[in-house]
Design a protein around this motif. Structure first.
Motif, short mmCIF file in Angstrom:
data_model
loop_
_atom_site.label_atom_id
_atom_site.label_comp_id
_atom_site.label_asym_id
_atom_site.label_seq_id
_atom_site.Cartn_x
_atom_site.Cartn_y
_atom_site.Cartn_z
N TYR A 803 -11.07 -4.72 0.49
CA TYR A 803 -11.57 -3.54 1.16
C TYR A 803 -11.98 -3.43 2.64
CZ TYR A 803 -14.22 0.97 1.06
OH TYR A 803 -14.48 2.25 1.21
N ALA A 804 -11.42 -2.51 3.17
CA ALA A 804 -11.61 -2.46 4.73
C ALA A 804 -12.74 -1.77 4.96
CB ALA A 804 -10.27 -2.00 5.53
N HIS A 805 -13.96 -2.33 5.31
CA HIS A 805 -14.99 -1.63 5.34
C HIS A 805 -15.23 -0.84 6.28
CE1 HIS A 805 -17.27 -3.64 1.72
NE2 HIS A 805 -16.42 -4.64 2.15
N TYR A 806 -14.58 -1.13 7.73
CA TYR A 806 -15.12 -0.20 8.79
C TYR A 806 -14.49 1.28 8.56
CZ TYR A 806 -16.59 1.45 13.29
OH TYR A 806 -17.21 2.01 14.12
N VAL A 807 -13.05 0.94 8.21
CA VAL A 807 -12.25 2.21 8.01
C VAL A 807 -12.75 2.92 6.65
CG1 VAL A 807 -10.73 1.74 9.71
CG2 VAL A 807 -10.30 1.18 7.40
N GLY A 808 -13.33 1.98 5.80
CA GLY A 808 -13.67 2.63 4.40
C GLY A 808 -12.59 3.04 3.63
N LYS A 809 -11.57 2.03 3.48
CA LYS A 809 -10.33 2.07 2.74
C LYS A 809 -10.04 0.83 2.22
CE LYS A 809 -7.49 5.81 4.93
NZ LYS A 809 -8.22 6.60 5.75
N SER A 810 -9.46 0.89 0.85
CA SER A 810 -8.89 -0.32 0.11
C SER A 810 -7.66 -0.43 0.69
CB SER A 810 -8.69 0.11 -1.32
OG SER A 810 -8.41 -1.16 -2.10
N MET A 811 -7.37 -1.77 0.96
CA MET A 811 -6.02 -1.85 1.96
C MET A 811 -5.27 -3.01 1.27
SD MET A 811 -6.63 -1.30 5.81
CE MET A 811 -4.87 -1.45 6.42
N ALA A 812 -3.99 -3.11 1.35
CA ALA A 812 -3.25 -4.26 0.95
C ALA A 812 -2.15 -4.33 1.95
CB ALA A 812 -2.63 -4.09 -0.52
N GLN A 813 -1.67 -5.83 1.83
CA GLN A 813 -0.46 -6.15 2.58
C GLN A 813 0.50 -6.72 1.71
OE1 GLN A 813 -0.72 -8.38 6.18
NE2 GLN A 813 -2.60 -7.35 6.90
N GLY A 814 1.83 -6.53 1.91
CA GLY A 814 2.90 -6.92 0.97
C GLY A 814 4.56 -6.95 1.59
N TYR A 815 5.36 -7.10 0.85
CA TYR A 815 6.67 -7.18 1.27
C TYR A 815 7.48 -5.92 0.09
CZ TYR A 815 6.19 -11.07 4.21
OH TYR A 815 5.76 -11.90 5.31
N VAL A 816 8.24 -5.34 1.21
CA VAL A 816 9.16 -4.22 0.47
C VAL A 816 10.35 -4.22 1.15
CG1 VAL A 816 7.00 -2.43 -0.15
CG2 VAL A 816 8.48 -2.33 2.03
N PRO A 817 11.47 -3.42 0.58
CA PRO A 817 12.65 -3.54 1.10
C PRO A 817 12.55 -2.85 2.60
CG PRO A 817 12.82 -2.57 -1.02
CD PRO A 817 11.25 -2.85 -0.68
N ALA A 818 13.22 -3.53 3.42
CA ALA A 818 13.00 -3.00 4.89
C ALA A 818 13.43 -1.56 5.17
CB ALA A 818 14.26 -3.90 5.85
N VAL A 819 14.28 -0.96 4.25
CA VAL A 819 14.56 0.42 4.30
C VAL A 819 13.50 1.43 3.89
CG1 VAL A 819 17.24 0.46 4.10
CG2 VAL A 819 15.40 0.49 1.93
N LEU A 820 12.37 0.78 3.32
CA LEU A 820 11.51 1.67 2.84
C LEU A 820 10.02 1.36 3.92
CD1 LEU A 820 11.42 1.23 -0.85
CD2 LEU A 820 11.92 3.10 0.41
N ALA A 821 10.15 0.43 4.74
CA ALA A 821 9.20 -0.12 5.56
C ALA A 821 8.27 0.80 6.30
CB ALA A 821 9.42 -1.63 6.23
#
Ligand SMILES: Cc1cc2nc3c(=O)[nH]c(=O)nc-3n(C[C@H](O)[C@H](O)[C@H](O)COP(=O)(O)OP(=O)(O)OC[C@H]3O[C@@H](n4cnc5c(N)ncnc54)[C@H](O)[C@@H]3O)c2cc1C
Length: 857
Positions: A803-821
């Motif tokens: 949870y990114a508390h200052y912006v008040g959002k649940s966030m994630a990082q990950g890998y996806v195909p470059a064409v969708l990035a």
């Protein structure tokens, strides 16, 4: 017996024989295995022989999958049967939490190419009629489980290795190991001395003793382990007759029990809470093919639950109880790789599941020895993951904890208590008095978050948001709006000095080295152009640099630095560990706060973003970096431990007027999420290229020839297949933890070429078991393809989030195909959290301070 060989493998258990086979298969045939007694004379002969592919670390899971897949090849080459029984198995959940755990495991399995399935208790009962389904809420079916003959399998490796030219010497204990100045090892045995370029310690139950021959205390400990065999059971015979199938393997977490069919009866083993180390200090050399005395009282609590859960077994007579020792590292994963400070001394020990992991361990180690690199992401079993603090007593406490929790859930916010505190900074007592909830960071006590006064500083462990949520939010908001202070002693710190220091770093790092008084961020690559480090580097003197990096990777990185150090003494490297500690202040008021503590001008003009300066802070000599991982205006302040209390008190006193707060690691990690900053070992690992990792700002292909440059240039020219991206997730009361599948609504478009990489460069295997070689940006063998649900398809995996508390959002990082990035469309992505798919959207720009103006000040 030969007198000179390329490599000696010490120990003829399943692991030593696998290492020997894999070395021979890789082309090293001038090799010898030396065994004290007969093959399998340690723990290998009395193993229950079970195998499975699931592991908490997906990279280790992948090597387990390789092991299982290897057995057929092994039987063919050796002509020796392994008596494979691929029965499949179920894991039984007795509670909603355990079901969440299985959902997570199942989700990971999706992109690991595993064919697991969540099933009901009554479906499980159809496969294993001896159970009473009323005790369970659900189960997970895994078709790639089974059992084999431990002795036959060990001999199969040995025979296959011999066919390829390796020598095996039996009944010949290794007594001593010495090394000549030219690096040659003298392996002193009862039958004479063998000279070898490389030595591998596969000593199993005696790995610790073999380590001591070269002055290394390996963190391994043997534990007693019991399983029992029942008399033949009519129910089993009837099931076999009726279905034409063998009974499946079953794992019952609540009872800490595993079972499978053995002949016409059942084998039932336990990982009991009241576990017992065996030979905690010295393993007797005369122990061999004997068993330990059974102690049914010790496993009685598990058996009691087991007999309720499996009434079919309760009535069966017990034919035999086996009690034997086998070794564990403190976290239960193997110890593999080269030992730092020694040349060509390798280990492959602490392998607690030799029949699930032995093949993968042998493959990775042989790659490492032959090609200079394991070829896979083996961090989860790298011997370098333990520091000096992993002493004999630490290991004893941790191994007991790990054994007794083998079937317990480890929650994402759960800190385990054994062997703590190991290392503390001078501020430890102050932090505890400030109501900090402490966590273990590479053996160092580190504040995670601060409970309000009058509240017990304790985590309520959960897969969902928990009692820390509100307080971490308060720490983040106070820091972002005013100023916060946190301990950063848990970073790795090194000094590199000498006339060739700059050349050395330019050769190792992808970025240009900074001018004196300036800082750069830089990844480090291996020869295959894969990420093996991410550092902050300051030029602190004419021939001097300070480096900061991941604390857990200290030994891993030192091993790499030392390997590449010029032999002429023109570069020196020093690792500080806890002889240098730190504090970070961050937030809009941090500059005014620092100014009160120093006698030099620290305005943004005089002390710019990415500047380094030595200055007295609160009267203490410190090094100060104008940089912070929160992404705010902020500073990292480094000092000798003797000054840490002084500096902390000065910061807190001077910060009072600004409303300063203490913040912990969890707030720090929340703040880095809203800056889209990656973390080492989560987003950045040796399976990714620098462009895949979205690190292009720090890759200067044109600067000079650095390690991995050619491969990185190729990745750049061809364009990365994958990209690291950041997401907003429409989560409810649980955020991502890592390793969740990422779905995309891509219709019929097939991203079949995009796979989660686990390996690179060195040999790897496709699904048919065919070896694939090459140093291209390889893909390992883990597929995200093929998982389709209507227009939706699994296209990637999460690396971390929260949870990114200052912006008040649940966030994630990950890998996806470059064409969708770069596709920020709504409705395109979903991320699976605890088995439920939640809408997600890519955010290319960080939500906090996207222009960087606040950070620059
Ligand atoms: C009761 C029980 C049940 C188990 N069930 C399973 C299971 O179901 N599935 C599974 O995967 N694993 C199981 N295991 C664990 C499994 O047995 C181990 O993972 C495996 O045996 C480890 O193999 P190793 O080669 O590392 O060690 P070991 O088998 O201990 O082999 C080490 C060898 O090194 C030799 N050696 C040591 N020092 C020297 C020296 N100085 N000179 C020459 N030789 C030396 C020893 O004689 C020995 O033969 C079980 C273990 C036990 C005890």
């Amino acid at each position: 017996m030969k007198s000179h060989v390329k490599a000696v493998v010490i120990g003829g258990g399943v692991v030593g024989c696998s290492v020997l086979y894999h070395l021979a298969r890789a082309g090293w045939t001038d090799i010898m295995l030396i065994e004290r007694s007969e093959l399998t004379s340690g723990s290998s002969w009395h193993a229950a022989g079970g195998f499975h592919t699931l592991n908490g670390d997906p990279n280790v899971a992948k090597l387990q999958a390789y092991t299982v897949q290897l057995y057929k090849e092994l039987e063919e080459i050796s002509g020796q049967s392994c008596s494979l029984h691929l029965t499949g198995g179920v894991m039984l959940a007795d509670s909603p939490e355990r079901m969440d755990f299985l959902r997570l495991a199942h989700a990971k399995g999706r992109y690991l190419g595993m064919d697991t399935e969540l099933i009901t208790p009554s479906e499980a009962k159809k496969m294993f009629p001896l159970m009473d389904e009323k005790h369970f809420v659900g189960a997970m079916w895994d078709p790639v489980e089974g059992h084999l003959d431990p002795s036959g399998t060990t001999h199969a490796y040995a025979k296959a290795a011999k066919k390829l030219g390796a020598e095996i010497v039996l009944r010949n204990p290794v007594k001593e190991l010495t090394q000549d100045p030219d690096g040659t090892w003298n392996v002193v045995t009862e039958q004479g001395t063998v000279r070898a370029e490389h030595v591998v310690n596969c000593g199993g139950l005696w790995a610790r003793e073999v380590g001591r021959m070269v002055g290394v205390e390996l963190p391994v400990l043997a534990m007693e382990h019991m399983y029992l065999l029942t008399e033949p059971m009519p129910e089993v015979e009837a099931f076999n007759k009726e279905t034409g199938r063998e009974m499946i393997g079953v794992l019952d977490f609540k009872g800490e029990i595993y079972t499978r069919q053995e002949r016409n009866g059942i084998l039932l083993g336990t990982y009991e809470k009241a576990c017992k180390p065996w030979s905690p200090v010295n393993t007797p050399w005369d122990f061999g093919h004997e068993l330990l005395a059974p102690d049914l009282d010790r496993i009685a609590p598990s058996l009691e639950i087991g007999f309720q859960h499996f009434p079919g077994i309760a009535n069966a007579g017990i034919k035999q109880v086996i009690n034997g020792p086998f070794t564990f590292a403190p976290d239960g994963n193997p110890l593999v790789g080269p030992v730092q400070d020694l040349t060509n001394f390798w280990v492959a020990c602490g392998v607690m599941a030799g029949f699930s992991q032995g093949g993968g361990v042998g493959l990775a180690l042989s790659n490492w020895m032959v090609n200079g690199d394991p070829g896979f992401d083996v961090w989860g079993m790298d011997v370098a993951r333990w520091g000096e603090w992993a002493s004999l007593r630490y290991t004893n406490a941790k191994v007991r904890e790990n054994y007794s929790r083998r079937f317990s859930i480890r929650f994402p916010n759960e800190e385990l208590p054994a062997a703590r505190p190991a290392q503390t900074t001078p501020l430890y007592d102050t932090m505890v008095a400030n109501n900090a909830v402490m966590g273990d960071s590479w053996g160092l006590e580190t504040p995670l978050w601060f409970a309000p006064k009058g509240t017990e500083p304790k985590d309520i462990v959960s897969f969902h948001r928990s009692n820390d949520f509100e307080h971490i939010g308060n720490e983040v908001r106070a820091t972002r709006e005013r100023v916060g202070v946190t301990e950063i002693a848990n970073f790795a710190k090194y000094e590199v000095s000498g006339p060739a220091a700059e050349d050395f770093l330019n050769r190792l790092m992808t970025n240009r080295m900074p001018k004196k008084g300036r800082i750069v961020l830089t990844p480090m690559l291996n020869e295959f152009g894969r990420l093996i480090g991410d550092f902050t580097i300051a030029k602190t003197g004419d021939d001097k640099f300070m480096i900061w990096g991941s604390s857990a990777a200290q030994k891993y990185h030192m091993r790499w630095f030392e390997k590449h150090l010029p032999k002429d003494g023109s570069v020196r490297i020093h690792r500080f560990d806890q002889t240098l500690v730190g504090l970070s202040i961050a937030g809009p008021k941090s500059q005014a706060l620092l100014q009160k503590l120093v006698d030099v001008d620290v305005s943004s003009k005089a002390f710019r973003f990415m500047d380094f300066r030595e200055m007295a802070v609160g009267g203490a000599p410190c090094m100060v970096n104008r940089i912070t991982y929160t992404g705010d205006l902020g500073y990292e302040i480094w000092m000798a431990p003797a000054y840490q209390r002084l500096v902390y008190k000065a910061i807190k006193d001077a910060g009072e007027e600004f409303g300063i707060v203490d913040f912990g690691m969890r707030a720090l990690l929340s703040m880095r999420l809203e800056k889209n900053f990656p973390t080492w070992f989560r987003e950045l690992r040796p399976i990714y290229g620098p462009f895949e990792g979205s690190m292009e700002r720090f890759i200067k292909l044109e600067k000079n020839d650095f390690i991995g440059r050619e491969a990185a240039a190729k990745e750049h020219a061809e364009g990365p297949k994958l990209r690291r991206v950041s997401f907003y997730v429409d989560a409810q009361d649980a955020d991502v933890m890592g390793d969740e599948p990422i779905w995309a609504k891509v219709g019929a478009k097939d991203f079949g070429t995009v796979e989660k990489p686990h390996g690179y460069g060195a040999p790897r295997f496709d699904e048919t078991g065919k070896e694939v070689r090459g140093s291209d940006a390889a893909t390992g063998a883990s597929a995200v393809r093929g998982i389709v649900d209507g227009d939706w398809r699994v296209v990637g995996w999460v690396t971390s989030g929260g949870y990114a508390h200052y912006v008040g959002k649940s966030m994630a990082q990950g890998y996806v195909p470059a064409v969708l990035a770069e596709n920020e469309a709504d409705g395109l992505f979903e991320i699976e959290i605890l088995g439920k798919r939640r809408p997600a959207r890519i955010n290319v720009e960080p939500p906090f301070d996207p222009s960087g103006d606040k950070m620059r000040g």
